[in-house]
Design an enzyme around this catalytic site. Sequence first.
Site, mmCIF file in Angstrom:
data_model
loop_
_atom_site.group_PDB
_atom_site.id
_atom_site.type_symbol
_atom_site.label_atom_id
_atom_site.label_comp_id
_atom_site.label_asym_id
_atom_site.label_seq_id
_atom_site.Cartn_x
_atom_site.Cartn_y
_atom_site.Cartn_z
ATOM 1 N N LEU A 1 -6.677 5.191 -1.153
ATOM 2 C CA LEU A 1 -8.135 5.255 -0.988
ATOM 3 C C LEU A 1 -8.699 4.089 -0.183
ATOM 4 O O LEU A 1 -9.895 4.052 0.092
ATOM 5 C CB LEU A 1 -8.818 5.323 -2.353
ATOM 6 C CG LEU A 1 -8.831 6.736 -2.944
ATOM 7 C CD1 LEU A 1 -9.175 6.689 -4.429
ATOM 8 C CD2 LEU A 1 -9.814 7.640 -2.203
ATOM 9 N N GLY B 1 0.843 -1.204 0.000
ATOM 10 C CA GLY B 1 0.000 0.000 0.000
ATOM 11 C C GLY B 1 0.875 1.251 0.000
ATOM 12 O O GLY B 1 0.609 2.217 -0.716
ATOM 13 N N HIS B 2 1.968 1.202 0.808
ATOM 14 C CA HIS B 2 2.870 2.359 0.876
ATOM 15 C C HIS B 2 3.732 2.470 -0.383
ATOM 16 O O HIS B 2 3.922 3.557 -0.918
ATOM 17 C CB HIS B 2 3.824 2.224 2.077
ATOM 18 C CG HIS B 2 3.121 2.119 3.396
ATOM 19 N ND1 HIS B 2 3.223 1.016 4.209
ATOM 20 C CD2 HIS B 2 2.317 2.984 4.055
ATOM 21 C CE1 HIS B 2 2.517 1.190 5.301
ATOM 22 N NE2 HIS B 2 1.951 2.378 5.241
ATOM 23 N N GLN C 1 -9.763 8.821 5.780
ATOM 24 C CA GLN C 1 -8.560 9.641 5.994
ATOM 25 C C GLN C 1 -8.373 10.601 4.806
ATOM 26 O O GLN C 1 -8.053 11.776 4.991
ATOM 27 C CB GLN C 1 -7.328 8.757 6.180
ATOM 28 C CG GLN C 1 -6.038 9.532 6.299
ATOM 29 C CD GLN C 1 -4.909 8.730 6.927
ATOM 30 O OE1 GLN C 1 -4.781 8.689 8.143
ATOM 31 N NE2 GLN C 1 -4.077 8.114 6.118
ATOM 32 N N ARG D 1 -5.967 -5.539 -1.014
ATOM 33 C CA ARG D 1 -4.758 -5.993 -0.315
ATOM 34 C C ARG D 1 -4.702 -5.360 1.066
ATOM 35 O O ARG D 1 -4.989 -4.165 1.220
ATOM 36 C CB ARG D 1 -3.510 -5.575 -1.088
ATOM 37 C CG ARG D 1 -3.386 -6.321 -2.392
ATOM 38 C CD ARG D 1 -2.074 -7.091 -2.458
ATOM 39 N NE ARG D 1 -2.078 -7.882 -3.665
ATOM 40 C CZ ARG D 1 -1.191 -7.759 -4.647
ATOM 41 N NH1 ARG D 1 -0.215 -6.886 -4.545
ATOM 42 N NH2 ARG D 1 -1.268 -8.519 -5.704
ATOM 43 N N ARG E 1 -3.790 -7.442 6.987
ATOM 44 C CA ARG E 1 -4.646 -8.276 7.836
ATOM 45 C C ARG E 1 -5.158 -9.524 7.116
ATOM 46 O O ARG E 1 -5.675 -10.437 7.760
ATOM 47 C CB ARG E 1 -5.859 -7.468 8.305
ATOM 48 C CG ARG E 1 -5.468 -6.283 9.138
ATOM 49 C CD ARG E 1 -6.618 -5.806 10.009
ATOM 50 N NE ARG E 1 -6.156 -4.780 10.901
ATOM 51 C CZ ARG E 1 -6.133 -3.488 10.590
ATOM 52 N NH1 ARG E 1 -6.548 -3.076 9.413
ATOM 53 N NH2 ARG E 1 -5.692 -2.612 11.460
ATOM 54 N N GLN F 1 -2.569 10.107 17.450
ATOM 55 C CA GLN F 1 -3.737 9.519 16.794
ATOM 56 C C GLN F 1 -4.164 8.176 17.389
ATOM 57 O O GLN F 1 -5.027 7.508 16.844
ATOM 58 C CB GLN F 1 -3.505 9.403 15.287
ATOM 59 C CG GLN F 1 -2.446 8.426 14.838
ATOM 60 C CD GLN F 1 -2.121 8.576 13.359
ATOM 61 O OE1 GLN F 1 -1.446 9.506 12.939
ATOM 62 N NE2 GLN F 1 -2.608 7.657 12.545
HETATM 63 O O1 PAF Z 1 -2.191 6.466 7.425
HETATM 64 C C1 PAF Z 1 -1.260 6.563 8.266
HETATM 65 O O2 PAF Z 1 -0.374 5.736 8.329
HETATM 66 C C2 PAF Z 1 -1.252 7.732 9.252
HETATM 67 O O3 PAF Z 1 -2.542 8.075 9.618
HETATM 68 C C3 PAF Z 1 -0.494 8.973 8.715
HETATM 69 C C4 PAF Z 1 -1.151 9.540 7.481
HETATM 70 C C5 PAF Z 1 0.948 8.580 8.382
HETATM 71 C C6 PAF Z 1 -0.453 10.065 9.779
HETATM 72 O O4 PAF Z 1 0.203 9.652 10.924
#
Ligand code: PAF
Length: 290
Positions: free
Chosen positions: A148, A36-37, A153, A184, A187, A61
């Site tokens: 998405l 995803g990243h 978020q 994907r 989990r 958060q």
């Molecule tokens: O989606 C995330 O991993 C977090 O919410 C983010 C955008 C890095 C902010 O800490």
Amino acid sequence: MKIVRTVNELASITDTLKKDNRTIGFVPTMGYLHEGHTTLMDESKSYADILIASIFVNPLQFGPGEDFERYPRDEERDQKIAKQHSVDILFMPTVDDMYPQESTVNVDVKRRTDVLCGKSRPGHFNGVATVLTKLFHITKADFAFFGLKDAQQVAVVKGLIDDFNFSTKLIAVQTIRESDGLARSSRNVYLSDQERDEAVHLHKALRTGQQLIIDGAKNPVMIIEKVKKYIETHTNGQIDYVDLLSFPSLDKIDTVNQQVIIAVAVQFTKARLIDNIIISENGIVPKAIV
Ligand code: PAF
């Protein structure tokens, strides 16, 4: 790839980059990098000269009792992955450097948070919006990339950027799916074989909702019911929610007359899966969503 650990150092590097007219793409993460990243990192390369990624597990958060301490961390592995995906600068600050004193000001997200997953995580998006405000300033990003899969978020970040006039442009990137349509997610490994077979029906349920809208359905209650029924018939998972809302404002609507999100969350034995589809009032997936 340069690793930067302090706010001051990164701010000074991005000052220079801006003076040199270099464009900056930014992928914020909390580490433990996955596809995803890396999809977001790869996307940045076609938008900006320089790619900055951050790895920061943001305590703001996490609510009391949530897994801040237990959140998975693996710096070495993350550095390797970031390098493989052509990250130019990997920003890995400490909590003390990001929050050297008790905050004077926090960002308070007023809307888009009391639905979907946000409903059960009060304060979560205030923490997200606060850290992103800092990160957008420090990185001076021209483009920031968000998946998405976490559409709520994306909706909150869109509100933050619009309301606070950030010059950073939000790029929302489509969810990566398996060949059978399952979104994907790290989990997915917690699904049993039978649950894995069933999980594909989350996406199929969303497609059922989409087809109803393509066929002219306008009534959200009816569409939600049909999507729920589909999930109940095809899986043994417990539905947490099925909702249909305007997107990105995430308001309840009486009729489908604008871009909407259909979103689902289903609890299987060891994994809670979420998925969504964002479509126009005619049921088409738009090219640019925000
Ligand atoms: O989606 C995330 O991993 C977090 O919410 C983010 C955008 C890095 C902010 O800490």
